[in-house]
Write a protein that holds these residues in place. Structure first.
Motif, PDB file in Angstrom:
ATOM      1  N   GLY A 242       0.818  -1.206   0.000  1.00  0.00           N
ATOM      2  CA  GLY A 242       0.000   0.000   0.000  1.00  0.00           C
ATOM      3  C   GLY A 242       0.853   1.258   0.000  1.00  0.00           C
ATOM      4  O   GLY A 242       1.787   1.396   0.796  1.00  0.00           O
ATOM      5  N   LEU A 243       0.542   2.183  -0.903  1.00  0.00           N
ATOM      6  CA  LEU A 243       1.315   3.408  -1.046  1.00  0.00           C
ATOM      7  C   LEU A 243       0.434   4.622  -0.786  1.00  0.00           C
ATOM      8  O   LEU A 243      -0.701   4.690  -1.251  1.00  0.00           O
ATOM      9  CB  LEU A 243       1.908   3.513  -2.463  1.00  0.00           C
ATOM     10  N   SER A 244       0.980   5.591  -0.035  1.00  0.00           N
ATOM     11  CA  SER A 244       0.287   6.862   0.111  1.00  0.00           C
ATOM     12  C   SER A 244       0.398   7.626  -1.205  1.00  0.00           C
ATOM     13  O   SER A 244       1.136   7.240  -2.112  1.00  0.00           O
ATOM     14  CB  SER A 244       0.913   7.674   1.250  1.00  0.00           C
ATOM     15  N   ASP A 245      -0.320   8.725  -1.295  1.00  0.00           N
ATOM     16  CA  ASP A 245      -0.307   9.487  -2.548  1.00  0.00           C
ATOM     17  C   ASP A 245       1.098   9.968  -2.906  1.00  0.00           C
ATOM     18  O   ASP A 245       1.528   9.874  -4.056  1.00  0.00           O
ATOM     19  CB  ASP A 245      -1.262  10.679  -2.440  1.00  0.00           C
ATOM     20  N   ASN A 246       1.843  10.487  -1.902  1.00  0.00           N
ATOM     21  CA  ASN A 246       3.190  10.989  -2.174  1.00  0.00           C
ATOM     22  C   ASN A 246       4.124   9.862  -2.592  1.00  0.00           C
ATOM     23  O   ASN A 246       4.942  10.023  -3.498  1.00  0.00           O
ATOM     24  CB  ASN A 246       3.756  11.695  -0.941  1.00  0.00           C
ATOM     25  N   HIS A 247       4.009   8.713  -1.931  1.00  0.00           N
ATOM     26  CA  HIS A 247       4.849   7.568  -2.294  1.00  0.00           C
ATOM     27  C   HIS A 247       4.483   7.043  -3.681  1.00  0.00           C
ATOM     28  O   HIS A 247       5.355   6.669  -4.466  1.00  0.00           O
ATOM     29  CB  HIS A 247       4.690   6.463  -1.255  1.00  0.00           C
ATOM     30  N   LEU A 248       3.184   7.009  -3.980  1.00  0.00           N
ATOM     31  CA  LEU A 248       2.738   6.537  -5.288  1.00  0.00           C
ATOM     32  C   LEU A 248       3.290   7.426  -6.396  1.00  0.00           C
ATOM     33  O   LEU A 248       3.734   6.936  -7.445  1.00  0.00           O
ATOM     34  CB  LEU A 248       1.212   6.510  -5.335  1.00  0.00           C
ATOM     35  N   ILE A 249       3.310   8.733  -6.166  1.00  0.00           N
ATOM     36  CA  ILE A 249       3.830   9.663  -7.169  1.00  0.00           C
ATOM     37  C   ILE A 249       5.303   9.406  -7.427  1.00  0.00           C
ATOM     38  O   ILE A 249       5.768   9.443  -8.573  1.00  0.00           O
ATOM     39  CB  ILE A 249       3.589  11.118  -6.714  1.00  0.00           C
TER      40      ILE A 249
END
Length: 608
Positions: A242-249
């Motif tokens: 699972g990735l947060s939005d900042n990590h996903l970016i």
């Protein structure tokens, strides 16, 4: 005249919509009737009746018999309230042409007759080109039951039944009927893709199919699903958690960059560089992705401007060796941490673990489709699709029994998306779905098409169910728990083939999904024999209780129960638990221990 007619059953007493109530003749005795040399079951739930109306005949299915089928006031005016029958009307025939639906209804006191072989030939239309034989009528075993191949494929279907009801055998038999005999394979244009979750069908359909497996035997092809053909979100959810939005970016930006670099090496057919997105099926290296991101995360700097990397060793993306930097130090002397780091070391460690885990080689190291560090591959997606859909045999079996459960649903979703997108965008071409339709058979459908699944597999199955008909992609769902299948998907299945079902919730879902008013007929589900089905919907001209034809004895699925009594009577042979552990660790049932010096022999535990 009707009293002496051997087909006469009784007369219509009540008409209510598509349901009629019949008062059985006093002279009628239940059991078997012999008509023109053929035997018919009289007064049986699931049997057919005919109501002549001049030049037109109405046909229906017996749904209920006995006192409960009687009109409400029957007990006040009749002494014998048990001789009643409730019939659900299903279609009509004018001349030799049968149609579903009704243009008129019967009247009270119209005669009702048994349906004979001659009538059934009118209904099923004989040997028409779009009819495939699947079995025989339970009420008249000399009558062959045929289904419309066009409706079965394009309008979707579902095969449901409890464990042990003969579901796998029914699927194998039905597919044999659909694609024809082994002798006609060379001239067949049929195309079936079977997702085999338990590895049951290779033995049953081996003469008609090409099998791909994540753990292939010598007669099977290796199964590869290139990770770069997956959507970015689904891939990252698997390899990085699972990735947060900042990590996903951080991940998607690097993926986009690597895909853009791949296009500078060489163009890919059909891809406009201006339309490239992170979800475009363009090869890129996960090893390079990991290396670039871990390098950025662990970099330390020296110098007055804190801009000189303090690298000690370069590392190697090919071996997943991270670069080494001088550890940061407290105070003004440095080295200093990279203040722009995204804080994704845990996710990168998971990505590295996935790449090193041999269980996921079929998706993360996909053979000739594995990109090198600059994104070049030995083969493109055209050879992958040609291997799955373009070979000489009509059936493709994707054996997913060796796939870890953690990735199974994602893998199924990826396979379906690759296939559907390819057929959707090539619908005007000869190998597209319109000119050469595809039937996708999905075993254990409840595992990934549940209402709360929220996964890529569930989403793509819903898309196929809703719009696949237009583009030549048909779905056949196979499940032992229809109550756990999304109601929207099940309602899109125009043909329902129901075997024995004992769970009340499953029976209720099947009743709700039926395209015909056959609740009485569905009450037979708990008592159906093994291999016996109730078929209703678009492909069956009349709802029918059918005994499915068995495949040849050497072509049965590997789905039978272990023979406990025979196995427990056999003397134990201790072959060594090291072999058991070796298979467990290797995640392969055929793994052997090659370094065993002493061959173990049978040992009686009492002698040890």
């Amino acid at each position: 005249m009707t009293a002496t007619d051997p087909t006469y059953l009784g007369r219509v007493s009540v008409v209510s919509g598509s349901t009629i109530t019949v008062k059985l003749a006093e002279s009628l005795s239940s059991g078997l009737a012999m008509i023109d040399g053929h035997t018919y079951r009289v007064g049986q739930v699931g049997s057919f009746v005919r109501i002549p109306l001049g030049y037109q005949d109405l046909y229906g299915v017996v749904a209920e018999i006995g006192a409960s089928a009687a009109p409400q006031l029957a007990a006040l005016v009749e002494v014998d309230t048990g001789r009643w029958m409730r019939v659900e009307l299903a279609g009509e025939a004018i001349g030799e042409r049968f149609e579903r639906g009704l243009s008129q209804h019967p009247n009270v006191d119209d005669a009702v007759h048994i349906v004979t072989q001659k009538d059934l030939r009118r209904i099923y239309g004989g040997a028409e080109e779009d009819q495939v034989a699947v079995g025989t009528l339970s009420s008249a075993e000399n009558i062959v039951v045929g289904l419309s191949l066009d409706a079965l494929v394009t309008r979707h279907s579902a095969i449901v039944g409890s464990t042990g009801s003969g579901k796998s055998t029914t699927v194998a038999s039905l597919l044999r009927s659909v694609v024809g005999s082994a002798e006609s394979v060379a001239t067949s244009g049929a195309r079936v893709l079977l997702l085999d979750v338990h590895g049951e069908y290779s033995a049953a359909l081996g003469d008609l199919a090409k099998t791909f497996s994540a753990s292939p035997s010598p007669s099977e092809e290796p199964l590869f699903v290139p990770y770069w053909a997956l959507e970015a979100g689904e891939l990252l959810d698997f390899v990085a958690g699972g990735l947060s939005d900042n990590h996903l970016i951080a991940f998607t930006d690097k993926m986009q960059e690597l895909k853009e670099k791949r296009l500078t090496v060489g163009a890919l057919p059909g891809l406009d560089p201006q339309s490239l997105t992170v979800d475009s099926p363009v090869p890129f290296s996960l090893r390079q992705l990991w290396y670039d991101l871990i390098d950025f995360e662990t970099t330390t700097f020296t110098g007055a401007q804190r801009d000189q990397p303090a690298r000690e060793t370069a590392g190697d993306p090919a071996t997943l060796t991270a670069p080494r930097y001088t550890p940061h130090a407290m105070g003004a002397a440095g080295p200093y941490l990279n203040q722009a780091a995204k804080g994704i070391r845990r996710q990168l460690n998971l990505l590295r673990s996935r790449l090193l885990d041999r269980r996921y080689d079929f998706i993360l190291h996909p053979g000739p489709w594995e990109p090198n560090l600059i994104g070049e591959t030995a083969q493109d997606l055209d050879t992958l699709l040609a291997g799955w859909l373009g070979h000489a045999r009509p059936i493709t079996i994707l054996d997913l029994s060796a796939v870890p459960s953690t990735v199974l649903v994602r893998l199924i979703g990826s396979i379906l998306r690759i296939v559907y997108e390819a057929l959707y965008w090539s619908r005007e071409k000869t190998e597209g779905g319109v000119l050469r339709p595809l039937l996708v058979v999905m075993e254990e459908a409840h595992r990934y098409v549940s209402p709360d699944s929220g996964n890529v597999a569930g989403d793509i199955v819903k898309r196929i169910a809703k719009e696949g008909r237009k583009y030549g992609v048909g779905a056949m769902l196979v499940s032992q728990r229809p109550s756990e299948i999304d109601e929207t998907v099940l309602s899109q299945c125009g043909t329902l083939i129901a075997l024995r079902l004992s769970n009340p919730a499953d029976r209720a879902r099947v009743k709700g999904a039926l395209p015909d008013n056959l609740s009485g007929l569905m009450d037979l589900l708990p008592v159906l024999r093994t291999g016996e089905t109730i078929i209703s919907g678009e492909a069956a001209r009349l709802p029918v209780r059918c005994r499915v034809s068995l495949p040849p004895i050497d072509r049965l699925p590997r789905s039978s129960d272990p023979e406990v009594s025979a196995a427990w009577r056999t003397r134990r042979v201790a072959e060594g638990y090291d072999r058991m552990v070796a298979s467990w660790r290797a995640q392969r049932t055929t793994t052997v221990v090659r370094d065993v010096a002493i061959e173990r022999t049978a040992i009686d535990p009492s002698e040890q």
